[in-house]
Design a protein around this motif. Structure first.
Motif, PDB file in Angstrom:
ATOM      1  N   LEU A 285      57.211  84.515   4.868  1.00 30.71           N
ATOM      2  CA  LEU A 285      56.738  83.284   5.500  1.00 30.71           C
ATOM      3  C   LEU A 285      57.464  83.023   6.815  1.00 30.71           C
ATOM      4  CD1 LEU A 285      56.433  81.107   2.297  1.00 30.71           C
ATOM      5  CD2 LEU A 285      54.598  82.237   3.572  1.00 30.71           C
ATOM      6  N   THR A 286      58.084  84.067   7.335  1.00 30.65           N
ATOM      7  CA  THR A 286      58.665  84.038   8.674  1.00 30.65           C
ATOM      8  C   THR A 286      58.034  85.154   9.496  1.00 30.65           C
ATOM      9  OG1 THR A 286      60.483  85.548   8.100  1.00 30.65           O
ATOM     10  CG2 THR A 286      60.873  83.181   7.791  1.00 30.65           C
ATOM     11  N   VAL A 287      58.297  85.122  10.780  1.00 33.82           N
ATOM     12  CA  VAL A 287      57.797  86.157  11.673  1.00 33.82           C
ATOM     13  C   VAL A 287      58.906  86.515  12.653  1.00 33.82           C
ATOM     14  CG1 VAL A 287      56.846  84.542  13.368  1.00 33.82           C
ATOM     15  CG2 VAL A 287      55.814  86.806  13.115  1.00 33.82           C
ATOM     16  N   GLU A 288      58.910  87.742  13.120  1.00 36.27           N
ATOM     17  CA  GLU A 288      59.912  88.153  14.101  1.00 36.27           C
ATOM     18  C   GLU A 288      59.470  87.778  15.512  1.00 36.27           C
ATOM     19  OE1 GLU A 288      60.583  92.308  13.794  1.00 36.27           O
ATOM     20  OE2 GLU A 288      61.709  92.177  11.925  1.00 36.27           O
ATOM     21  N   ARG A 289      60.394  87.259  16.280  1.00 30.38           N
ATOM     22  CA  ARG A 289      60.155  87.077  17.705  1.00 30.38           C
ATOM     23  C   ARG A 289      61.268  87.764  18.482  1.00 30.38           C
ATOM     24  NH1 ARG A 289      61.707  80.940  19.632  1.00 30.38           N
ATOM     25  NH2 ARG A 289      63.850  80.884  18.813  1.00 30.38           N
ATOM     26  N   PHE A 290      61.049  87.947  19.772  1.00 26.43           N
ATOM     27  CA  PHE A 290      62.043  88.574  20.633  1.00 26.43           C
ATOM     28  C   PHE A 290      62.906  87.499  21.296  1.00 26.43           C
ATOM     29  CE2 PHE A 290      58.901  91.893  20.272  1.00 26.43           C
ATOM     30  CZ  PHE A 290      59.647  93.059  20.278  1.00 26.43           C
ATOM     31  N   VAL A 291      64.208  87.716  21.267  1.00 27.00           N
ATOM     32  CA  VAL A 291      65.156  86.908  22.033  1.00 27.00           C
ATOM     33  C   VAL A 291      65.889  87.870  22.965  1.00 27.00           C
ATOM     34  CG1 VAL A 291      67.194  85.431  21.952  1.00 27.00           C
ATOM     35  CG2 VAL A 291      65.407  85.196  20.206  1.00 27.00           C
ATOM     36  N   VAL A 292      65.823  87.595  24.241  1.00 24.83           N
ATOM     37  CA  VAL A 292      66.384  88.498  25.256  1.00 24.83           C
ATOM     38  C   VAL A 292      67.532  87.779  25.970  1.00 24.83           C
ATOM     39  CG1 VAL A 292      65.903  89.878  27.309  1.00 24.83           C
ATOM     40  CG2 VAL A 292      64.123  89.562  25.560  1.00 24.83           C
ATOM     41  N   ARG A 293      68.707  88.400  25.986  1.00 19.38           N
ATOM     42  CA  ARG A 293      69.896  87.811  26.620  1.00 19.38           C
ATOM     43  C   ARG A 293      70.306  88.665  27.823  1.00 19.38           C
ATOM     44  NH1 ARG A 293      71.462  84.107  22.827  1.00 19.38           N
ATOM     45  NH2 ARG A 293      70.832  84.560  20.672  1.00 19.38           N
ATOM     46  N   GLY A 294      70.395  88.001  28.959  1.00 20.70           N
ATOM     47  CA  GLY A 294      70.739  88.720  30.164  1.00 20.70           C
ATOM     48  C   GLY A 294      71.879  88.081  30.918  1.00 20.70           C
ATOM     49  N   THR A 295      72.161  88.635  32.084  1.00 26.52           N
ATOM     50  CA  THR A 295      73.216  88.102  32.954  1.00 26.52           C
ATOM     51  C   THR A 295      72.667  87.914  34.379  1.00 26.52           C
ATOM     52  OG1 THR A 295      73.972  90.371  33.352  1.00 26.52           O
ATOM     53  CG2 THR A 295      75.100  89.119  31.628  1.00 26.52           C
ATOM     54  N   GLY A 296      71.362  87.566  34.438  1.00 26.59           N
ATOM     55  CA  GLY A 296      70.742  87.357  35.730  1.00 26.59           C
ATOM     56  C   GLY A 296      69.832  88.476  36.175  1.00 26.59           C
ATOM     57  N   GLN A 297      69.518  89.431  35.301  1.00 27.13           N
ATOM     58  CA  GLN A 297      68.680  90.551  35.685  1.00 27.13           C
ATOM     59  C   GLN A 297      67.286  90.088  36.088  1.00 27.13           C
ATOM     60  OE1 GLN A 297      70.542  90.357  32.963  1.00 27.13           O
ATOM     61  NE2 GLN A 297      71.344  92.339  32.265  1.00 27.13           N
ATOM     62  N   VAL A 298      66.726  90.729  37.113  1.00 21.76           N
ATOM     63  CA  VAL A 298      65.339  90.498  37.510  1.00 21.76           C
ATOM     64  C   VAL A 298      64.621  91.835  37.507  1.00 21.76           C
ATOM     65  CG1 VAL A 298      65.818  88.433  38.876  1.00 21.76           C
ATOM     66  CG2 VAL A 298      65.910  90.685  39.960  1.00 21.76           C
TER      67      VAL A 298
END
Length: 417
Positions: free
Chosen positions: A401-414
């Motif tokens: 009853l849950t779903v996976e999502r993406f969490v993205v952690r950066g340091t200012g990347q473009v």
């Protein structure tokens, strides 16, 4: 114009913020309070169930459906235990299932989050009211419960006990919403609230599930029926196979993990079938078999193609003698419903072939089909069994009853410097 149902559904959606924000300790405390409230309300629930049972009997409801509907003190105690079991499960919310660092130093995580609002649509079984609520809350979801008219009094009594626990913990009552309007038009309206309902889970007979699937505009997890097979291999231990057969067919014939078809290897049939059929008959089971079965036990009724595709949900079983393991696999592929299949064998190669050749949601080796149940498989309880290959397959517990999502952690990347 906003309908009363839509207003209640919107309140349920608003309640998701409160339940999703709870930490694990708070959710466990809530579930134990729900169990306490239900246990304290046992007499009231039994009185309500008696009203439902009286009406069902007066309407000529089948014995199998009455078995699903009836509650007694041990069954209520079992529901209470199931809620407490869910409280002990690992909390799926916030679990990071995968983490990797990309070449540009972005850290990419996959994190489990609640689905949101679950619409649970079900027939008979009042225990589903508590099971579904407990699992949805453990996974951080709100739940809208729409049971059948045959169990309305029972479902209402259970839901009211659970809602008292919510309010005692300072949570919105709408976190658990029971729809007491059991008209099909209301069900259709619920199934088309695409901006509110995140997932619908129907649980009941094939007719209900097909109706839900045909009318829903929201995603649906479903299984149409449970045509479960036991294949007795040439290398089976006959006494073990008989135990699996008796338990799978007769312990509760009206449930979806009960056996409906027995397949027996030709080399084992002459020894196994006469004894097995005699034992089943002692337990009140009607036997329908193919020509090879009837040659061994002449007074067996003749089976049809419809019998091999049937979910009897009763003390009836279809029997076929097959030439070998491959013939058993071919039969299951043709007539099965992707629910649960069982092989009885002492031959590891045959067991492995059976497991890998079939795509059913649950495959058992030398174990009863009756273990195809979330509680028995370590999920604490289940909200249903999915034979739809979406994000969940087989018995569904809190994690499903849950779903996976993406969490993205950066340091200012473009992406485009």
């Amino acid at each position: 114009m906003t309908t009363p149902l839509r207003e209640r559904a919107l309140a349920s959606r608003d309640a998701t913020a409160a339940i999703a924000a709870l930490d694990t300790t708070s959710k466990r405390r809530l579930l134990h309070r729900m169990a306490d409230e239900l246990a304290a309300s046992a007499t009231h629930v039994l009185d309500a169930n008696e009203r439902d049972m009286d009406a069902a009997k007066a309407n000529g409801t089948s014995a199998a459906m009455l078995d699903r509907l009836v509650l007694d003190a041990p069954r209520i105690a079992k529901i209470v235990v199931a809620i407490r079991d869910v409280a002990t499960l690992p909390d799926p919310v916030g679990v990071v299932t995968r983490r990797e660092t990309r070449p540009n130093d972005l850290v990419v995580e996959r994190v489990r989050i609640p689905l949101g609002v679950i619409a649970m649509i079900y027939e008979a079984r009042p225990n589903v009211t508590a099971d579904a609520a407990a699992l949805c809350l453990m996974a951080g979801n709100a739940v809208i419960l729409r049971g059948g008219s045959d169990a309305l009094h029972s479902n209402t009594a259970i839901a009211e006990a659970l809602q008292r626990a919510l309010m005692a913990e300072g949570l919105p009552e709408a976190t658990i919403t029971l729809i007491d309007d059991t008209r099909r038009e209301t069900m259709v309206e619920l199934l088309q609230l695409t901006d509110v309902v995140d997932l619908a889970i129907p649980r009941g007979g094939e007719g209900l599930i097909r109706f839900v699937t045909e009318h829903a505009r929201v995603p649906v997890i479903k299984h149409y029926k449970g045509v479960c097979h036991l294949y007795v291999d040439r290398a089976a231990d006959p006494s073990m196979a008989l135990r699996l057969l008796v338990d799978g067919k007769t312990s509760r014939p009206g449930v979806c993990n009960a056996l409906e078809t027995l397949l027996v290897h030709r080399d084992a049939a002459a020894v196994f079938l006469p004894t097995a059929i005699a034992r089943l008959r002692e337990l009140g089971v009607e036997i329908r078999g193919d020509d090879a079965t009837r040659a061994l036990v002449p007074d067996v009724a003749s089976a049809t193609d419809d019998d091999y595709a049937a979910e009897f949900l009763d003390l009836v079983i279809a029997v076929r003698v097959v030439d070998d393991l491959e013939a058993a696999i071919a039969h299951i592929r043709r007539y099965g419903s992707d629910h649960t299949e069982v092989i009885a064998t002492q031959d590891e190669a045959a067991a492995d072939r059976f497991v890998h050749a079939l795509r059913s949601a649950v495959v058992m080796v030398n174990a009863s089909s009756r273990f195809s149940d979330g509680g028995e498989l370590g999920l604490g309880s289940e909200i249903g069994i999915s034979t739809t290959r979406l994000h969940a397959y087989g018995p569904m517990g809190a994690e499903a009853l849950t779903v996976e999502r993406f969490v993205v952690r950066g340091t200012g990347q473009v992406r485009h410097p």
